[in-house]
Design an enzyme around this catalytic site. Structure first.
Site, PDB file in Angstrom:
ATOM      1  N   THR A 109      36.968  46.929  52.400  1.00  0.00           N
ATOM      2  CA  THR A 109      35.868  46.602  51.483  1.00  0.00           C
ATOM      3  C   THR A 109      34.576  46.213  52.221  1.00  0.00           C
ATOM      4  O   THR A 109      33.478  46.492  51.747  1.00  0.00           O
ATOM      5  CB  THR A 109      36.315  45.515  50.464  1.00  0.00           C
ATOM      6  OG1 THR A 109      35.264  45.243  49.560  1.00  0.00           O
ATOM      7  CG2 THR A 109      36.720  44.206  51.139  1.00  0.00           C
ATOM      8  N   ASP A 121      28.546  40.845  51.692  1.00  0.00           N
ATOM      9  CA  ASP A 121      28.427  40.108  50.431  1.00  0.00           C
ATOM     10  C   ASP A 121      26.944  39.863  50.168  1.00  0.00           C
ATOM     11  O   ASP A 121      26.307  39.082  50.873  1.00  0.00           O
ATOM     12  CB  ASP A 121      29.190  38.777  50.537  1.00  0.00           C
ATOM     13  CG  ASP A 121      29.284  38.061  49.198  1.00  0.00           C
ATOM     14  OD1 ASP A 121      28.525  38.418  48.271  1.00  0.00           O
ATOM     15  OD2 ASP A 121      30.109  37.146  49.072  1.00  0.00           O
ATOM     16  N   ARG A 123      25.517  38.650  47.446  1.00  0.00           N
ATOM     17  CA  ARG A 123      25.265  37.786  46.274  1.00  0.00           C
ATOM     18  C   ARG A 123      24.386  36.584  46.608  1.00  0.00           C
ATOM     19  O   ARG A 123      24.290  36.150  47.737  1.00  0.00           O
ATOM     20  CB  ARG A 123      26.601  37.274  45.713  1.00  0.00           C
ATOM     21  CG  ARG A 123      27.358  38.327  44.964  1.00  0.00           C
ATOM     22  CD  ARG A 123      28.712  37.842  44.533  1.00  0.00           C
ATOM     23  NE  ARG A 123      29.585  37.588  45.666  1.00  0.00           N
ATOM     24  CZ  ARG A 123      30.823  37.141  45.558  1.00  0.00           C
ATOM     25  NH1 ARG A 123      31.326  36.885  44.374  1.00  0.00           N
ATOM     26  NH2 ARG A 123      31.559  36.959  46.631  1.00  0.00           N
TER      27      ARG A 123
HETATM   28  N1  LIG Z   1      31.246  45.775  46.965  1.00  0.00           N
HETATM   29  C1  LIG Z   1      32.460  45.541  46.441  1.00  0.00           C
HETATM   30  N2  LIG Z   1      32.567  44.600  45.484  1.00  0.00           N
HETATM   31  C2  LIG Z   1      33.801  44.372  44.988  1.00  0.00           C
HETATM   32  C3  LIG Z   1      34.944  45.072  45.395  1.00  0.00           C
HETATM   33  N3  LIG Z   1      36.002  44.614  44.693  1.00  0.00           N
HETATM   34  C4  LIG Z   1      35.531  43.653  43.863  1.00  0.00           C
HETATM   35  N4  LIG Z   1      34.207  43.508  44.032  1.00  0.00           N
HETATM   36  C5  LIG Z   1      33.285  42.539  43.436  1.00  0.00           C
HETATM   37  O1  LIG Z   1      33.532  41.295  44.045  1.00  0.00           O
HETATM   38  C6  LIG Z   1      33.119  40.257  43.180  1.00  0.00           C
HETATM   39  C7  LIG Z   1      34.243  39.213  43.093  1.00  0.00           C
HETATM   40  O2  LIG Z   1      33.712  38.093  42.506  1.00  0.00           O
HETATM   41  P1  LIG Z   1      34.410  36.674  42.426  1.00  0.00           P
HETATM   42  O3  LIG Z   1      35.841  36.821  42.031  1.00  0.00           O
HETATM   43  O4  LIG Z   1      33.518  35.794  41.590  1.00  0.00           O
HETATM   44  O5  LIG Z   1      34.256  36.080  43.872  1.00  0.00           O
HETATM   45  P2  LIG Z   1      35.043  35.989  45.196  1.00  0.00           P
HETATM   46  O6  LIG Z   1      34.047  36.059  46.299  1.00  0.00           O
HETATM   47  O7  LIG Z   1      36.189  36.967  45.217  1.00  0.00           O
HETATM   48  O8  LIG Z   1      35.587  34.501  45.225  1.00  0.00           O
HETATM   49  P3  LIG Z   1      36.696  33.754  44.348  1.00  0.00           P
HETATM   50  O9  LIG Z   1      37.247  34.734  43.353  1.00  0.00           O
HETATM   51  O10 LIG Z   1      35.920  32.634  43.711  1.00  0.00           O
HETATM   52  O11 LIG Z   1      37.700  33.256  45.300  1.00  0.00           O
HETATM   53  C8  LIG Z   1      32.773  40.911  41.848  1.00  0.00           C
HETATM   54  O12 LIG Z   1      31.362  41.048  41.762  1.00  0.00           O
HETATM   55  C9  LIG Z   1      33.419  42.306  41.971  1.00  0.00           C
HETATM   56  O13 LIG Z   1      32.737  43.301  41.230  1.00  0.00           O
HETATM   57  C10 LIG Z   1      34.785  46.057  46.424  1.00  0.00           C
HETATM   58  O14 LIG Z   1      35.720  46.671  46.891  1.00  0.00           O
HETATM   59  N5  LIG Z   1      33.525  46.244  46.900  1.00  0.00           N
END
Ligand SMILES: Nc1nc2c(ncn2[C@@H]2O[C@H](COP(=O)(O)OP(=O)(O)OP(=O)(O)O)[C@@H](O)[C@H]2O)c(=O)[nH]1
Length: 194
Positions: free
Chosen positions: A114, A126, A128
């Protein structure tokens, strides 16, 4: 940057009745959401989930990530506590948007992880910005929280906004054979905790 609490209403859910706030970010014109339950005032830390938008996981039942099960678990925990906040931030794909996330998925289908996929597309691992979360909690008058996350970056950025994170509540939900590599990469490369 200012955030307008544009509208609010009751939101009955499978886990109980929340209040939904529609928030408008004046700078980016983006709309975000806060779900709140109970009395948020007082010294007792408030249970908080800061969740980034994941259309595929939150709404389309994707098993490529753990987002959907985390979202459900967070709502359930807040409802059990009878008090808390879920911030739903419109930062799809860790901030790169839906189309680019699907491009990143296609690269992952070819063997990248990823982080490598984001970088191949020219983005940070990341992208964000959690400053909005701090501002929203301040606007809701929440000062001390128990943050449901495995992501130490969320803890650090919320603390830099002047909110005290008294406890981190781990969120290990929804592990399955399709997201094993994704979760281990978040642990190995993005510093996610267990
Ligand atoms: N660029 C990208 N984004 C992804 C992928 N898989 C999931 N996401 C994104 O990752 C983010 C996950 O958000 P969260 O669950 O709030 O945050 P986290 O950083 O995983 O942290 P916690 O869940 O709080 O432990 C979302 O915006 C998803 O759309 C991927 O393979 N690539």
């Amino acid at each position: 940057m200012s955030l307008i609490d544009a509208a609010k209403a009751k939101l009955p859910t499978a886990w109980g009745e929340f209040e939904i706030h529609a928030l408008e970010d004046e700078e980016t014109q983006k709309e975000h959401v806060a779900l709140t339950m109970g009395d948020l005032t007082g010294d007792e830390p408030v249970l908080v989930r800061i969740h980034s938008e994941c259309l595929t996981g939150d709404a389309l039942f994707s098993m490529r990530c753990d987002c959907g099960p985390q979202l459900e678990a967070a709502l359930q925990k807040i409802a059990e506590a009878g008090r808390g906040v879920l911030l739903y931030l419109r930062q799809e794909g860790r901030g790169i948007g839906l189309v680019n996330k699907i491009r990143a998925y296609a690269l992952q289908d070819q063997g990248m992880d990823t982080v490598e996929a984001n970088e191949k597309l020219g983005f940070a691992a990341d992208a964000r910005d959690f400053s909005l979360a701090g501002k929203t909690l301040q606007a809701l008058n929440v000062k001390t929280i128990k943050l449901m996350t495995n992501n130490p970056r969320k803890v650090a950025s919320i603390e830099s906004a002047g909110i005290t994170v008294e406890e981190r509540v781990p969120m290990q939900y929804g592990k399955n054979p399709h997201n094993e590599k994704y979760l281990s990469t978040k642990h190995g490369k993005l510093g996610h905790l267990f």
